[in-house]
Scaffold this active site. Structure first.
Site, PDB file in Angstrom:
ATOM      1  N   LYS A 748       0.821  -1.210   0.000  1.00 25.70           N
ATOM      2  CA  LYS A 748       0.000   0.000   0.000  1.00 25.70           C
ATOM      3  C   LYS A 748       0.860   1.266   0.000  1.00 25.70           C
ATOM      4  CE  LYS A 748      -4.427  -1.662   1.539  1.00 25.70           C
ATOM      5  NZ  LYS A 748      -5.603  -1.453   2.398  1.00 25.70           N
ATOM      6  N   ARG A 781      -3.898 -10.046   4.655  1.00 22.08           N
ATOM      7  CA  ARG A 781      -4.347 -10.103   3.257  1.00 22.08           C
ATOM      8  C   ARG A 781      -3.217  -9.560   2.384  1.00 22.08           C
ATOM      9  NH1 ARG A 781      -6.858  -6.700  -0.464  1.00 22.08           N
ATOM     10  NH2 ARG A 781      -8.377  -7.724  -1.837  1.00 22.08           N
TER      11      ARG A 781
END
Length: 805
Positions: A748, A781
């Site tokens: 991210k 995840r």
């Protein structure tokens, strides 16, 4: 000025005064630059239902894309709840800034014998905040009446009177006609007043202004409740000569259907709202403490009915449910008509009278004279918490427990479901055993030594009387306890407890049963010390790997690589072979700026892949924010719904419950992510955890067990990098939610803060995976399954749980 000092100052203000009118409020606002003049406002008055109507309207307007301010009263636990923008409470820092700015003006008015009331000052705070946030519209719930209320400093663009009954007769008049005339003064100058009033009240309002009437029959807007479709939703139809809509609302009863019709009529006056938007907005309007069902076995209902009319309505609603015995928990304010309220309520098997921790609360002895002879048993209890605890202890699964009489009673009763001990960054002492101490020491003796060496710190939200008992007992057994200074007028007090596991166990054992509801606190503390593991699912021996499989053309990392079914199936098998414990299939990108797609398009991408993966020996998750997509994927064989929107689709929780599926609830401001949207968090961890707690309650009411729910703090999703890293550092605190924790951090943009470019984010991803596993996170995840699985095997080996995959 600290926040608690601001609250203390505000709560020191007078609650009422002989002088009527808006002049003082206008003077105060003038000192602030008259922020109210630049805001389009909707004013909602009425004897009952004005808060519910305001909530519904606010949610509809937000669904239509507007930035909306909402001002309501009273609050349940914190004055900030009264003032919201787009559903978020006003930040503590903003309250402190305002009080610092306005104190001089208040004191000047006081010197002139014109000191404003608490409500007038909070009204000024609301206007100031709405102006600074540049809201498109502000929805204002009137405090008392209409003509003289502080909110009436504005000329509204739309206004409503929900209904009229006898109330506040010392201020508004002693007839329905006089009260209706007063409330009608919220009518806008350029639009008709919307009202659900009838009879002489409606005739009086018509004499004052043009109206749009709302009701079940023969009105301009016809709003009907078509019946309960579940224990927590009613079917509602709303129609006018121009449009009609059918939807469900989480607030049952014909009176709430009328309120929904009023909200719909107001929305039409304020903005262009499509019927589909109206339906979705009304269904998404949740109003805590208003016929709020907390459980079904037994049926537990919380409702802040505080006058005879509201008690009559709640009795009608309760009677629609099937149950054996009714156990009534009742407390009320001193100035209320207790006898008429008691007459209106459904006769109960047992009545438990209690006194909330506010100065205006009526004494239980006085209430007992009213309820004498109205139940087989009437008990006087020392606190709301204890009354609720005893009612639930007595109730059989087929009984009903009703908590009512005041929103202050409901606020304290809700603590049982929303207040839990919060671990503060300490890890269990895992490694001490007989091998380290000495071979001649038994494992049981080693466990005792470990508990004595294992220190913990917990934040425990309590009410003030509870906090004093906990502090006294814990310190007497050697622990330390600090109480926050923010608890005033019945607000929660935070007890920060530090001690060993042995001391916490001793505290749980020592808390008295039968007093102040401390038996519930004892149970919660014992569970927290044990790690609250009852509801933790296990997909692996340790932290599970959820492998990301994006079958999209535009995802930020692997868009277009696996958007063909054969490629997606091959990739899923590769991930499982590499160590994936769950495969998460997503058909729509939520990256910043991504273009939304229709449910049909998403189904066409996802379902063929899910159907081909049903033979894998791991659970299949569908990453979607649309209930229709989740339904199709679960029907095709998926086991888990990963909802990155945090139940933005009101049907999602019911779809998951119907399929008996697990549900990941993500904290998210927007999905897809709006790159420029930011909010101000007071404490990002506390705020996210509190908001997730309320969302979990919604999921549970739909029929999902806490063991089926998984929380994701939502790294990214409108949060700054520093906020994301703080969420990671304090991820232990989400254990207070008593369900598994998922962390989605893979590659991210938050890693830009540590100097990692988009193509170089695997190393920090692995670092966070390792840290999350060490902190006991249940699922990570990730995109790079093999590398993350290797990191987790290393953690498991280090913690002594082997190296198996």
């Amino acid at each position: 000025m600290e926040y608690h000092e601001s609250v203390e100052y505000l709560e020191s203000l007078q609650r009422s005064r002989p002088k009527l009118g808006t002049e003082t409020t206008r003077r105060l606002l003038s000192e602030l630059g008259s922020p109210h003049r630049d805001i389009d406002c909707v004013q909602i008055a009425g004897s009952n239902g004005k808060g519910s109507t305001a909530c519904m309207l606010e949610r509809v307007l937000r669904e239509a894309g507007l930035d909306v301010g909402l001002y309501t009263s009273p609050d349940l636990n914190d004055l900030r709840e009264r003032i919201r923008v787009n559903g978020r409470t006003i930040p503590r820092a903003r309250v402190s800034e305002f009080v610092k700015e306005v104190t001089g003006s208040i004191e000047q008015l006081r010197a002139e014998n014109d000191a404003p009331t608490y409500f007038e000052v909070l009204t000024a705070l609301a206007f100031s905040h709405f102006n600074s946030e540049a809201v498109d519209v502000a929805v204002l719930e009137v405090g008392i009446g209409g003509r003289y209320d502080a909110t009436s400093v504005i000329d509204p663009v739309a206004g409503a009177v929900t209904n009229v009954t006898l109330e506040h007769t010392d201020i508004l008049g002693d007839t329905v006609e006089a009260i209706a005339r007063d409330k009608a003064q919220v009518a806008p100058s350029e639009a008709p007043l919307v009202t659900g009033a009838n009879g002489t009240a409606l005739e009086t309002i018509r004499a004052e202004t043009d109206v749009v009437t709302v009701g079940a029959d023969g009105t301009d807007v016809v709003a009907r409740e078509e019946g309960l479709v579940s224990e927590i939703e009613s079917a509602v139809s709303i129609s006018t000569p121009r449009w009609s809509v059918e939807t469900r609302v989480p607030l049952p009863g014909q009176h709430q259907a009328t309120n929904a019709g009023i909200a719909a009529a107001l929305a039409e006056q304020v903005a262009s709202v499509e019927p589909e938007t109206l339906a979705r907005g009304l269904r998404s309007a949740h109003w805590p403490g208003r016929f709020e069902i907390m459980s079904t076995e037994p049926l537990v209902v919380l409702d802040g009915a505080h006058n005879p009319g509201a008690c009559e309505t709640i009795a009608t609603l309760v009677d629609r449910y099937e149950f054996d015995d009714l156990h009534l928990v009742f407390g009320a304010m001193r100035e209320k008509d207790h006898e008429t309220m008691a007459e209106a309520l459904t006769p109960a098997e047992t009545v438990l009278l209690c006194e909330p921790a506010v100065d205006r609360a009526e004494d239980v002895d006085a209430l007992a004279t009213v309820f004498d002879g109205r139940a087989r048993r009437v008990d006087r209890i020392d606190s709301v918490h204890e009354a609720v605890h005893r009612a639930l202890s007595r109730a059989d699964p087929d009984d009903c427990v009703l908590v009512t009489g005041s929103l202050y009673v409901v606020a304290e009763a809700r603590d049982r479901w929303i207040s839990r001990p919060i671990p503060m960054g300490t890890r269990p002492y895992r490694y001490l055993d007989s091998r380290q101490i000495g071979s001649d020491v038994s494992d049981s003796t080693a466990a005792v030594i470990a508990e004595s060496a294992d220190s913990r710190t917990m934040k425990v939200p309590l009410r003030e009387p509870q906090a004093e008992h906990v502090k006294h007992i814990f310190e007497s057994i050697g622990g330390s306890c600090l109480l926050s200074t923010q608890g005033r007028s019945g607000r929660r007090v935070t007890a920060v407890l530090s001690g060993t596991v042995s001391q916490f166990r001793a505290l749980a054992d020592a808390l008295p049963d039968g007093k102040l509801g401390l038996a519930t606190v004892s149970t919660q503390l014992a569970r927290a010390v044990d790690g609250g593991s009852r509801n933790r699912q296990r997909w692996s021996d340790g932290t599970a790997v959820m492998g990301v499989l994006n079958v999209t053309p535009d995802s930020f990392y692997d868009g277009g690589v696996y958007d063909q079914v054969s490629a997606a199936v091959e990739r899923a098998n590769e991930m499982v072979a590499a160590g994936a414990d769950i495969v998460d299939v997503g058909g729509e990108s939520t990256r910043p700026g991504a273009e939304p797609i229709t449910a049909a398009e998403e189904i066409d991408r996802v379902v063929p892949v899910v159907e081909r993966l049903t033979d894998l020996n791991v659970p299949i998750s569908v990453d979607t924010r649309k209930a229709a997509v989740a339904d199709a994927a679960l029907e095709a064989g998926a086991n888990i719904v990963n909802d990155v929107s945090g139940l933005d689709d009101p049907e999602m929780r019911f779809v998951a419950a119907d399929h008996d599926a697990s549900l990941v609830i993500t904290h998210s401001l927007d999905a897809p992510v709006a790159p420029d949207r930011r909010v101000e968090y007071d404490d990002v961890v506390e705020d996210v955890r509190s908001e997730l707690q309320e969302t979990l309650l919604l999921a549970e009411r739909a029929g999902l067990d806490r063991s089926q729910l998984i929380v994701d703090p939502g790294l990214g999703f409108g949060k700054r990098p520093d906020e994301c890293f703080e969420l990671l550092d304090r991820v232990d605190e989400f254990r207070a939610l008593d369900c598994p924790i998922l962390v989605g951090h893979s590659r991210k943009s938050m890693f830009e803060r540590v100097g990692s470019a988009p193509g170089d984010r695997l190393p920090p991803t692995l670092a966070v995976t390792t840290m999350a596993a060490e902190r006991g996170v249940d699922v990570v995840r990730v995109h790079d399954v093999a590398e993350n699985a290797a990191a987790l095997r290393t953690v498991r080996a280090t913690l002594g749980r082997g190296t198996s995959t």
